[in-house]
Design a protein around this motif. Sequence first.
Motif, PDB file in Angstrom:
ATOM      1  N   VAL A 130       1.343  17.401  -0.352  1.00 64.14           N
ATOM      2  CA  VAL A 130       1.262  16.441  -1.466  1.00 64.14           C
ATOM      3  C   VAL A 130      -0.133  16.538  -2.085  1.00 64.14           C
ATOM      4  CG1 VAL A 130       1.328  13.994  -2.096  1.00 64.14           C
ATOM      5  CG2 VAL A 130       2.950  14.907  -0.394  1.00 64.14           C
ATOM      6  N   ARG A 131      -0.161  16.728  -3.416  1.00 59.18           N
ATOM      7  CA  ARG A 131      -1.428  16.828  -4.129  1.00 59.18           C
ATOM      8  C   ARG A 131      -1.607  15.742  -5.194  1.00 59.18           C
ATOM      9  NH1 ARG A 131       0.175  22.027  -2.963  1.00 59.18           N
ATOM     10  NH2 ARG A 131      -1.353  23.187  -1.746  1.00 59.18           N
ATOM     11  N   ALA A 132      -0.531  15.005  -5.482  1.00 58.14           N
ATOM     12  CA  ALA A 132      -0.589  13.932  -6.479  1.00 58.14           C
ATOM     13  C   ALA A 132       0.600  13.005  -6.269  1.00 58.14           C
ATOM     14  CB  ALA A 132      -0.562  14.512  -7.894  1.00 58.14           C
ATOM     15  N   PHE A 133       0.538  11.829  -6.876  1.00 58.33           N
ATOM     16  CA  PHE A 133       1.657  10.893  -6.804  1.00 58.33           C
ATOM     17  C   PHE A 133       1.712  10.060  -8.070  1.00 58.33           C
ATOM     18  CE2 PHE A 133      -1.898   8.540  -5.040  1.00 58.33           C
ATOM     19  CZ  PHE A 133      -1.754   7.290  -5.612  1.00 58.33           C
ATOM     20  N   LYS A 134       2.849   9.409  -8.240  1.00 61.87           N
ATOM     21  CA  LYS A 134       3.046   8.518  -9.383  1.00 61.87           C
ATOM     22  C   LYS A 134       3.821   7.293  -8.886  1.00 61.87           C
ATOM     23  CE  LYS A 134       4.055  10.506 -13.304  1.00 61.87           C
ATOM     24  NZ  LYS A 134       4.762  11.125 -14.458  1.00 61.87           N
ATOM     25  N   VAL A 135       3.303   6.106  -9.175  1.00 62.91           N
ATOM     26  CA  VAL A 135       3.977   4.851  -8.844  1.00 62.91           C
ATOM     27  C   VAL A 135       4.747   4.434 -10.092  1.00 62.91           C
ATOM     28  CG1 VAL A 135       3.687   2.436  -8.169  1.00 62.91           C
ATOM     29  CG2 VAL A 135       2.143   4.184  -7.240  1.00 62.91           C
ATOM     30  N   TRP A 136       6.014   4.100  -9.908  1.00 60.42           N
ATOM     31  CA  TRP A 136       6.896   3.743 -11.026  1.00 60.42           C
ATOM     32  C   TRP A 136       7.026   2.230 -11.151  1.00 60.42           C
ATOM     33  CZ3 TRP A 136       7.999   7.697 -14.088  1.00 60.42           C
ATOM     34  CH2 TRP A 136       7.930   8.989 -13.549  1.00 60.42           C
ATOM     35  N   GLN A 180       0.810  -1.218   0.000  1.00 59.84           N
ATOM     36  CA  GLN A 180       0.000   0.000   0.000  1.00 59.84           C
ATOM     37  C   GLN A 180       0.845   1.270   0.000  1.00 59.84           C
ATOM     38  OE1 GLN A 180      -2.398  -0.407   3.563  1.00 59.84           O
ATOM     39  NE2 GLN A 180      -4.043  -1.402   2.414  1.00 59.84           N
ATOM     40  N   LEU A 181       0.252   2.328  -0.518  1.00 57.83           N
ATOM     41  CA  LEU A 181       0.739   3.698  -0.334  1.00 57.83           C
ATOM     42  C   LEU A 181      -0.302   4.356   0.553  1.00 57.83           C
ATOM     43  CD1 LEU A 181       2.541   6.178  -0.968  1.00 57.83           C
ATOM     44  CD2 LEU A 181       0.976   6.640  -2.876  1.00 57.83           C
ATOM     45  N   CYS A 182       0.124   4.848   1.716  1.00 53.50           N
ATOM     46  CA  CYS A 182      -0.787   5.465   2.671  1.00 53.50           C
ATOM     47  C   CYS A 182      -0.444   6.941   2.800  1.00 53.50           C
ATOM     48  CB  CYS A 182      -0.682   4.780   4.026  1.00 53.50           C
ATOM     49  SG  CYS A 182      -1.039   3.004   3.957  1.00 53.50           S
ATOM     50  N   ARG A 227       4.725   1.452   0.964  1.00 55.73           N
ATOM     51  CA  ARG A 227       4.994   0.027   1.129  1.00 55.73           C
ATOM     52  C   ARG A 227       4.566  -0.729  -0.113  1.00 55.73           C
ATOM     53  NH1 ARG A 227       3.667  -2.774   6.156  1.00 55.73           N
ATOM     54  NH2 ARG A 227       5.402  -4.011   5.414  1.00 55.73           N
ATOM     55  N   THR A 228       4.585  -0.035  -1.270  1.00 55.98           N
ATOM     56  CA  THR A 228       4.129  -0.639  -2.521  1.00 55.98           C
ATOM     57  C   THR A 228       5.117  -1.637  -3.095  1.00 55.98           C
ATOM     58  OG1 THR A 228       5.132   1.090  -3.882  1.00 55.98           O
ATOM     59  CG2 THR A 228       2.843   1.451  -3.152  1.00 55.98           C
ATOM     60  N   GLY A 229       6.374  -1.552  -2.699  1.00 53.38           N
ATOM     61  CA  GLY A 229       7.408  -2.377  -3.314  1.00 53.38           C
ATOM     62  C   GLY A 229       7.979  -1.714  -4.559  1.00 53.38           C
ATOM     63  N   HIS A 284      -3.886   3.599  -1.030  1.00 57.24           N
ATOM     64  CA  HIS A 284      -3.889   3.224  -2.447  1.00 57.24           C
ATOM     65  C   HIS A 284      -3.111   1.918  -2.591  1.00 57.24           C
ATOM     66  CE1 HIS A 284      -5.304   7.248  -3.630  1.00 57.24           C
ATOM     67  NE2 HIS A 284      -4.555   7.653  -2.631  1.00 57.24           N
ATOM     68  N   GLU A 285      -3.625   1.009  -3.417  1.00 61.07           N
ATOM     69  CA  GLU A 285      -2.951  -0.259  -3.682  1.00 61.07           C
ATOM     70  C   GLU A 285      -2.595  -0.344  -5.157  1.00 61.07           C
ATOM     71  OE1 GLU A 285      -4.632  -3.755  -2.042  1.00 61.07           O
ATOM     72  OE2 GLU A 285      -5.164  -2.774  -0.162  1.00 61.07           O
ATOM     73  N   LEU A 286      -1.565  -1.122  -5.471  1.00 56.17           N
ATOM     74  CA  LEU A 286      -1.123  -1.251  -6.860  1.00 56.17           C
ATOM     75  C   LEU A 286      -2.241  -1.719  -7.786  1.00 56.17           C
ATOM     76  CD1 LEU A 286       2.454  -2.772  -6.491  1.00 56.17           C
ATOM     77  CD2 LEU A 286       1.826  -0.468  -7.226  1.00 56.17           C
TER      78      LEU A 286
END
Length: 135
Positions: free
Chosen positions: A127-133, A50-52, A91-93, A66-68
Amino acid sequence: MRSTTDLTTTVTTALTTTALTVGALAAGLLAGAAPVAAAPPRLGPCDAGQLCLWVKEDFRGAKRTHELADVDVDSCVPLPAGTTAAALANRTGRPVTTYQSAECAETGEFETYPGGGTWVPQSSYQVRAFKVWES
Protein backbone atom coordinates in the motif's frame (compact mmCIF):
# COMPACT_ATOMS: atom_id res chain seq x y z
CA MET A 1 26.11 -56.06 -1.17
CA ARG A 2 26.41 -54.69 2.34
CA SER A 3 25.63 -51.08 1.23
CA THR A 4 22.50 -52.25 -0.58
CA THR A 5 21.29 -54.00 2.58
CA ASP A 6 21.98 -50.88 4.68
CA LEU A 7 20.13 -48.71 2.15
CA THR A 8 17.18 -51.11 2.10
CA THR A 9 17.03 -51.08 5.91
CA THR A 10 17.17 -47.26 6.00
CA VAL A 11 14.40 -46.89 3.39
CA THR A 12 12.24 -49.49 5.11
CA THR A 13 12.67 -47.74 8.48
CA ALA A 14 11.81 -44.35 6.95
CA LEU A 15 8.69 -45.71 5.23
CA THR A 16 7.55 -47.47 8.41
CA THR A 17 8.03 -44.29 10.46
CA THR A 18 6.13 -42.23 7.88
CA ALA A 19 3.29 -44.76 7.78
CA LEU A 20 3.07 -44.77 11.58
CA THR A 21 3.00 -40.96 11.69
CA VAL A 22 0.32 -40.73 8.99
CA GLY A 23 -1.64 -43.52 10.66
CA ALA A 24 -1.54 -41.75 14.02
CA LEU A 25 -2.65 -38.49 12.44
CA ALA A 26 -5.53 -40.21 10.62
CA ALA A 27 -6.58 -42.03 13.79
CA GLY A 28 -6.62 -38.74 15.69
CA LEU A 29 -8.73 -37.07 13.03
CA LEU A 30 -11.15 -39.99 12.91
CA ALA A 31 -11.41 -39.90 16.70
CA GLY A 32 -12.53 -36.27 16.50
CA ALA A 33 -9.25 -34.57 17.32
CA ALA A 34 -8.90 -31.25 15.56
CA PRO A 35 -5.86 -30.80 13.33
CA VAL A 36 -3.24 -28.47 14.72
CA ALA A 37 -3.37 -25.17 12.87
CA ALA A 38 -1.27 -22.05 13.12
CA ALA A 39 -2.80 -19.46 15.40
CA PRO A 40 -4.32 -16.51 13.54
CA PRO A 41 -2.44 -13.25 13.95
CA ARG A 42 -3.54 -11.00 16.78
CA LEU A 43 -5.47 -7.99 15.60
CA GLY A 44 -3.38 -4.86 15.61
CA PRO A 45 -4.44 -2.15 18.05
CA CYS A 46 -6.37 0.58 16.25
CA ASP A 47 -8.77 2.96 17.99
CA ALA A 48 -12.26 3.85 16.76
CA GLY A 49 -12.15 6.61 14.15
CA GLN A 50 -8.68 5.67 12.91
CA LEU A 51 -7.06 4.13 9.85
CA CYS A 52 -3.96 2.25 11.00
CA LEU A 53 -1.25 1.06 8.61
CA TRP A 54 1.62 -1.26 9.57
CA VAL A 55 4.89 -1.61 7.68
CA LYS A 56 4.97 -5.42 8.08
CA GLU A 57 2.38 -8.18 7.71
CA ASP A 58 0.41 -9.44 10.72
CA PHE A 59 0.27 -5.93 12.25
CA ARG A 60 4.01 -5.82 12.96
CA GLY A 61 6.57 -3.10 12.58
CA ALA A 62 6.04 0.63 12.68
CA LYS A 63 2.40 1.76 12.74
CA ARG A 64 1.13 4.91 11.04
CA THR A 65 -2.24 6.24 12.26
CA HIS A 66 -4.59 8.58 10.37
CA GLU A 67 -7.78 10.16 11.74
CA LEU A 68 -10.68 11.71 9.83
CA ALA A 69 -9.92 15.12 11.33
CA ASP A 70 -6.51 15.05 9.62
CA VAL A 71 -7.55 13.64 6.23
CA ASP A 72 -9.31 15.29 3.29
CA VAL A 73 -12.27 13.02 2.51
CA ASP A 74 -12.45 11.87 -1.14
CA SER A 75 -8.81 12.92 -1.69
CA CYS A 76 -5.76 10.78 -2.38
CA VAL A 77 -3.42 10.57 0.61
CA PRO A 78 0.00 9.21 -0.38
CA LEU A 79 2.21 7.65 2.28
CA PRO A 80 5.54 9.42 2.80
CA ALA A 81 7.99 8.77 -0.04
CA GLY A 82 9.75 5.42 0.29
CA THR A 83 7.28 3.97 2.79
CA THR A 84 4.64 1.31 2.27
CA ALA A 85 2.18 -0.64 4.37
CA ALA A 86 1.61 -4.40 4.38
CA ALA A 87 -1.24 -4.62 6.95
CA LEU A 88 -4.07 -2.29 7.90
CA ALA A 89 -7.10 -1.73 10.08
CA ASN A 90 -9.97 0.55 9.03
CA ARG A 91 -11.98 1.88 11.96
CA THR A 92 -12.85 5.25 10.41
CA GLY A 93 -16.55 4.49 10.06
CA ARG A 94 -16.19 5.19 6.31
CA PRO A 95 -15.02 3.12 3.36
CA VAL A 96 -11.29 3.37 2.65
CA THR A 97 -9.61 2.39 -0.60
CA THR A 98 -5.92 1.48 -0.47
CA TYR A 99 -3.77 1.74 -3.58
CA GLN A 100 -0.59 0.15 -4.84
CA SER A 101 0.04 3.43 -6.68
CA ALA A 102 1.22 6.46 -4.69
CA GLU A 103 -1.13 8.58 -6.86
CA CYS A 104 -4.25 6.46 -6.20
CA ALA A 105 -4.16 5.36 -9.84
CA GLU A 106 -6.52 2.53 -10.65
CA THR A 107 -4.08 1.04 -13.15
CA GLY A 108 -2.36 -0.74 -10.23
CA GLU A 109 -3.93 -2.87 -7.52
CA PHE A 110 -6.52 -1.29 -5.21
CA GLU A 111 -9.17 -2.46 -2.78
CA THR A 112 -11.92 -0.82 -0.72
CA TYR A 113 -12.53 -1.83 2.90
CA PRO A 114 -15.68 -1.07 4.93
CA GLY A 115 -15.20 1.30 7.84
CA GLY A 116 -17.08 -0.54 10.55
CA GLY A 117 -13.96 -2.40 11.66
CA THR A 118 -11.88 -4.17 9.04
CA TRP A 119 -8.52 -5.75 9.90
CA VAL A 120 -6.29 -6.93 7.05
CA PRO A 121 -3.20 -8.80 8.33
CA GLN A 122 -1.70 -9.17 4.86
CA SER A 123 -2.43 -6.90 1.91
CA SER A 124 -1.99 -8.56 -1.48
CA TYR A 125 0.16 -5.59 -2.55
CA GLN A 126 2.31 -2.87 -0.97
CA VAL A 127 0.00 0.00 0.00
CA ARG A 128 1.41 3.37 -1.07
CA ALA A 129 -1.68 5.60 -0.79
CA PHE A 130 -5.28 5.60 0.41
CA LYS A 131 -8.52 7.48 0.00
CA VAL A 132 -11.28 7.87 2.62
CA TRP A 133 -14.75 8.10 1.06
CA GLU A 134 -17.74 10.12 2.25
CA SER A 135 -19.88 6.95 2.43
